[in-house]
Design an enzyme around this catalytic site. Structure first.
Site, short mmCIF file in Angstrom:
data_model
loop_
_atom_site.label_atom_id
_atom_site.label_comp_id
_atom_site.label_asym_id
_atom_site.label_seq_id
_atom_site.Cartn_x
_atom_site.Cartn_y
_atom_site.Cartn_z
N HIS A 167 -17.56 23.49 16.20
CA HIS A 167 -17.75 22.09 16.53
C HIS A 167 -17.40 21.82 17.99
O HIS A 167 -16.61 22.55 18.59
CB HIS A 167 -16.83 21.19 15.68
CG HIS A 167 -17.23 21.07 14.24
ND1 HIS A 167 -16.36 21.29 13.21
CD2 HIS A 167 -18.41 20.71 13.67
CE1 HIS A 167 -16.99 21.08 12.06
NE2 HIS A 167 -18.22 20.73 12.31
N CYS A 254 -9.49 18.18 12.45
CA CYS A 254 -10.27 18.26 11.21
C CYS A 254 -9.56 17.64 10.02
O CYS A 254 -10.19 17.21 9.07
CB CYS A 254 -10.56 19.71 10.85
SG CYS A 254 -10.77 20.79 12.23
#
Ligand code: CIR
Length: 262
Positions: A167, A254
């Protein structure tokens, strides 16, 4: 409201199915007990800043569901439920929606069949929303997000997640209104022109996924050279064990959705 001041966070307890979580490289199964202890430390650090933390129950059907950040983008004006590009994670977004509706009057969702976008690819700064195109986030997903948040007064800028990196925020974090912590490889792309950039130390790329949450910079434990850089820059740093989440390419951002509904 500053882009790192938050009244709320949502987390989800890790489930026993975490051993089946997605990972780029298999370095062994995560230890659930240790992950639960790290997770409890993480929630305690968020709470220590005075924020309300909603801790959701584990979801056995979704091995990666502890990584709640990927399911939504939470802005002061409203929330947008994502459409994860990992097929095993698509259903996690619908599981998050009712919890957002309980806190927000406006909850939108990415709906296009060809649109994919995960929260880990989105970095919200004081002035713009950077979204990294990646293996999980595509142009259609970014366009749809742009259509939804533009009426709320936000500007979206499409950037690129480095190849082989999960990401965009695997490689960077917001430290304050104008400062970004980044790996050298991501900063070299030029996407942070106009920001002050603090680079993570060479060999410590795995700590670029850090979060600024109110007064604290919460970083994964065990990256002393970068820790020193953050101390020297005057940040109040808390280190949290991340050995088990790291086996699944997860880090500090996250594990929570962070927001202040207006
Ligand atoms: C995944 O591959 O989707 C999970 N194992 C890790 C997700 C990490 N999330 C994040 O960086 N926002």
């Amino acid at each position: 409201m500053r882009s790192y001041s938050f009244t709320h966070a949502i987390t989800r307890k890790p489930s026993a199915s975490i051993v089946a979580g997605l990972r780029a490289v298999d370095t062994g199964a995560p230890d659930l007990g240790l992950m639960q202890r790290h997770h409890a430390d993480y929630v305690a650090a968020l709470r220590s800043t005075g924020a309300t933390v909603v801790e959701l129950d584990a979801l056995e059907a979704f091995p990666d569901s502890v990584f709640v950040e990927d399911t939504a983008l939470c802005l002061p004006e409203g929330a947008v439920v994502m459409r994860p590009g990992a097929p095993s994670r698509l259903g996690e977004a619908a599981e998050m929606a009712p919890h957002l509706r309980a806190l927000y009057s406006d909850v939108e969702r990415i709906a296009g069949a060809e649109s994919f976008i995960e929260g880990g690819d989105i970095l919200t700064t004081e002035t713009e929303i950077l979204v990294g195109r990646s293996a999980r986030t595509n142009a259609a997903g970014i366009e749809e997000l742009t259509r939804l948040v533009t009426p709320w007064g936000h500007r979206v800028r499409e950037v690129f997640t480095p190849p082989g990196v999960l990401h965009f925020k695997t490689d960077c974090s917001l430290l304050d209104g104008e400062t970004i912590l980044s790996t050298a490889r991501l900063a070299a792309s030029g996407c942070f022109a106009g920001y002050r950039v603090i680079l993570v130390a060479e060999g410590e790329e795995a700590c670029a996924n850090t979060i600024r949450f109110n007064d604290l910079v919460i970083m994964p434990a065990g990256f002393p050279k970068t820790r020193e850089r953050l101390d020297q820059a005057g940040y109040q740093v808390a280190e949290i064990g991340n050995s088990e989440c790291a086996k699944l390419d997860g880090g500090m951002s996250c594990l929570s959705l962070r927001f202040s509904p207006s």
